[in-house]
Motif scaffolding. Structure first.
Motif, PDB file in Angstrom:
ATOM      1  N   ARG A  58       0.809  -1.213   0.000  1.00 37.24           N
ATOM      2  CA  ARG A  58       0.000   0.000   0.000  1.00 37.24           C
ATOM      3  C   ARG A  58       0.847   1.269   0.000  1.00 37.24           C
ATOM      4  O   ARG A  58       0.482   2.253  -0.672  1.00 37.24           O
ATOM      5  CB  ARG A  58      -0.964  -0.008   1.186  1.00 37.24           C
ATOM      6  CG  ARG A  58      -1.966   1.160   1.159  1.00 37.24           C
ATOM      7  CD  ARG A  58      -3.037   0.968   2.215  1.00 37.24           C
ATOM      8  NE  ARG A  58      -3.843  -0.208   1.928  1.00 37.24           N
ATOM      9  CZ  ARG A  58      -4.518  -0.897   2.848  1.00 37.24           C
ATOM     10  NH1 ARG A  58      -4.467  -0.528   4.123  1.00 37.24           N
ATOM     11  NH2 ARG A  58      -5.240  -1.943   2.497  1.00 37.24           N
ATOM     12  N   ALA A  62       1.467   2.550  -3.466  1.00 37.28           N
ATOM     13  CA  ALA A  62       0.315   2.917  -4.295  1.00 37.28           C
ATOM     14  C   ALA A  62      -0.018   4.391  -4.092  1.00 37.28           C
ATOM     15  O   ALA A  62      -1.029   4.752  -3.485  1.00 37.28           O
ATOM     16  CB  ALA A  62      -0.872   2.029  -3.960  1.00 37.28           C
ATOM     17  N   GLY A  77      -5.601   7.122  -8.358  1.00 36.74           N
ATOM     18  CA  GLY A  77      -6.399   6.073  -8.973  1.00 36.74           C
ATOM     19  C   GLY A  77      -6.182   4.699  -8.389  1.00 36.74           C
ATOM     20  O   GLY A  77      -6.963   3.775  -8.649  1.00 36.74           O
ATOM     21  N   ALA A  78      -5.117   4.529  -7.581  1.00 35.38           N
ATOM     22  CA  ALA A  78      -4.885   3.244  -6.928  1.00 35.38           C
ATOM     23  C   ALA A  78      -5.863   3.006  -5.793  1.00 35.38           C
ATOM     24  O   ALA A  78      -6.021   1.868  -5.324  1.00 35.38           O
ATOM     25  CB  ALA A  78      -3.453   3.170  -6.402  1.00 35.38           C
ATOM     26  N   LEU A  79      -6.488   4.072  -5.310  1.00 35.61           N
ATOM     27  CA  LEU A  79      -7.501   3.988  -4.256  1.00 35.61           C
ATOM     28  C   LEU A  79      -6.971   3.319  -2.989  1.00 35.61           C
ATOM     29  O   LEU A  79      -7.700   2.662  -2.255  1.00 35.61           O
ATOM     30  CB  LEU A  79      -8.745   3.232  -4.756  1.00 35.61           C
ATOM     31  CG  LEU A  79      -9.355   3.749  -6.072  1.00 35.61           C
ATOM     32  CD1 LEU A  79     -10.502   2.876  -6.507  1.00 35.61           C
ATOM     33  CD2 LEU A  79      -9.793   5.200  -5.939  1.00 35.61           C
ATOM     34  N   LEU A 134      -5.242   0.781  -2.684  1.00 33.82           N
ATOM     35  CA  LEU A 134      -5.358  -0.682  -2.785  1.00 33.82           C
ATOM     36  C   LEU A 134      -6.511  -1.226  -1.946  1.00 33.82           C
ATOM     37  O   LEU A 134      -6.459  -2.348  -1.457  1.00 33.82           O
ATOM     38  CB  LEU A 134      -4.042  -1.375  -2.390  1.00 33.82           C
ATOM     39  CG  LEU A 134      -2.781  -0.960  -3.140  1.00 33.82           C
ATOM     40  CD1 LEU A 134      -1.609  -1.853  -2.760  1.00 33.82           C
ATOM     41  CD2 LEU A 134      -2.997  -0.991  -4.651  1.00 33.82           C
ATOM     42  N   ALA A 193      -8.439  -0.438 -10.100  1.00 33.08           N
ATOM     43  CA  ALA A 193      -7.909   0.924 -10.017  1.00 33.08           C
ATOM     44  C   ALA A 193      -8.470   1.747 -11.168  1.00 33.08           C
ATOM     45  O   ALA A 193      -9.105   1.212 -12.085  1.00 33.08           O
ATOM     46  CB  ALA A 193      -6.390   0.900 -10.074  1.00 33.08           C
ATOM     47  N   LEU A 206      -0.440   0.539  -8.965  1.00 34.79           N
ATOM     48  CA  LEU A 206      -1.870   0.808  -9.060  1.00 34.79           C
ATOM     49  C   LEU A 206      -2.727  -0.302  -8.464  1.00 34.79           C
ATOM     50  O   LEU A 206      -3.872  -0.070  -8.088  1.00 34.79           O
ATOM     51  CB  LEU A 206      -2.270   1.014 -10.526  1.00 34.79           C
ATOM     52  CG  LEU A 206      -1.627   2.207 -11.245  1.00 34.79           C
ATOM     53  CD1 LEU A 206      -2.006   2.200 -12.711  1.00 34.79           C
ATOM     54  CD2 LEU A 206      -2.045   3.512 -10.583  1.00 34.79           C
ATOM     55  N   GLY A 207      -2.177  -1.511  -8.392  1.00 40.74           N
ATOM     56  CA  GLY A 207      -2.937  -2.641  -7.869  1.00 40.74           C
ATOM     57  C   GLY A 207      -2.268  -3.940  -8.255  1.00 40.74           C
ATOM     58  O   GLY A 207      -1.135  -3.954  -8.728  1.00 40.74           O
TER      59      GLY A 207
END
Length: 332
Positions: free
Chosen positions: A19, A22, A26-28, A30, A35, A123-124
């Protein structure tokens, strides 16, 4: 390792080690199943993916931080050769039971260092357990102005063929990584031996030249499966041929020393792969501009041949075309 108070072991590993990498909105964090990646206005997304498997692409005892950096750099090299600016990546890791948190921490630290350096945030992705060998896959994303991605298909007769950096170091580094007795056979100094080992373990993607590739190259790809095989792929895609002067293929001091001790290594150097340099074709008037950009980035560029009519890539030494037992690395 049960962690019922904080979720599963997988949740713990993701939160603690991945995390923090990230950093893109846009990765939110994780925290979701996917994403979000919005390209800048007027840009195309460039997508690439590559992976490594223990015992195939690296040795199980290789440092985990270097494994992480290598697989990310392999993908960044693809983006560089397309003229793309990195914007993020996905990571999938299949971990054997013997992998502990100390290994994962070192892996994540190496990955995070390069993600920051190259401006390519996580991003994920996915983490899994595997009964087989360790496997790591990255899918990387970059951006280019719409319709401008540099492809393999646009080399033209009369174009210059050029490469960045030096060729063959990683292939030689792999051989001496398997058998360090080669240091003596090839008459390598300690510094030369270390250089070849590092070139195998940690490639140098040429992302600093992506903009110059975009503005100058007619066609380009990175050298991952060997100069001979990769140039043949580019020629097939463009419907042209290439003639390469083997004497002009750039070699490091270490590679020259090894080749002088064992001239048969020329095949390994030209076909071995893992160079992750940029192979490109340029209209002759663009060569000086590309050289100037490379000089600013402290990257060597060498003209090694020309695009001609016909089919295939011919490597000429002393007036004769070389033949190769295995022109390109292949998994199959």
């Amino acid at each position: 390792m049960a962690r019922s108070d904080q979720g599963s072991v997988e949740d713990h590993l993701i939160a603690k080690y991945f995390r923090p990498l990230a950093t893109a909105p846009g990765a939110l964090g994780l925290t979701d199943d996917a994403a979000i990646l919005t390209p800048p206005p007027g840009c195309d997304l460039v997508l690439t993916t590559d992976g490594v498997i223990a015992g195939v692409h690296f040795f199980p005892h290789d440092p985990p931080g270097l494994i992480a950096r290598k697989v990310l750099r392999m993908n960044l090299s693809d983006l560089a050769a397309k003229g793309a600016k990195p914007v993020g990546f996905l990571l999938s890791v299949a971990l054997p039971a013997k992998i502990d948190e100390e290994w994962i921490a070192a892996f994540a630290n190496g990955l995070g260092a390069d993600a920051t350096y190259y401006g390519c945030p996580l991003l994920g992705g996915d983490t899994d357990h595997t009964p087989g060998p360790l496997a790591v896959t990255v899918a990387a994303f970059g951006t280019v102005p719409q319709g401008k991605m540099v492809r393999r298909t646009r080399a033209k007769v009369g174009d210059v063929v050029a490469v960045t950096g030096t060729i063959g170091d990683a292939a030689l580094g792999l051989l001496r990584h398997k058998d360090n007795i080669l240091d003596k056979r090839w008459v390598l100094s300690v510094e030369q031996s270390d250089y070849l080992k590092v070139r195998y373990l940690l490639p140098e993607p040429r992302n600093a030249l992506a903009e110059a590739v975009l503005s100058c190259a007619s066609a380009a790809m990175d050298v991952s499966d060997g100069l001979v095989g990769d140039l043949a792929k580019l020629c097939r895609a463009s419907g042209v041929a290439a003639e390469i002067d083997v004497a002009r293929v750039p070699l490091s001091d270490a590679a020259q020393t090894a080749l002088a001790a064992d001239p048969t290594l020329i095949e390994t150097i030209l076909t071995g792969g893992d160079d992750y340099e940029i192979l490109l074709t340029l209209p002759p008037p663009q060569l000086d501009a590309f050289r100037a950009a490379a000089q600013k980035a402290d990257v060597e560029v060498t003209e090694i041949g020309r695009i001609v009519t016909g089919e295939g890539a011919r490597f000429i030494r002393d007036g004769k075309a070389l033949t190769f037992a295995r022109p390109s690395y292949s998994h199959f």
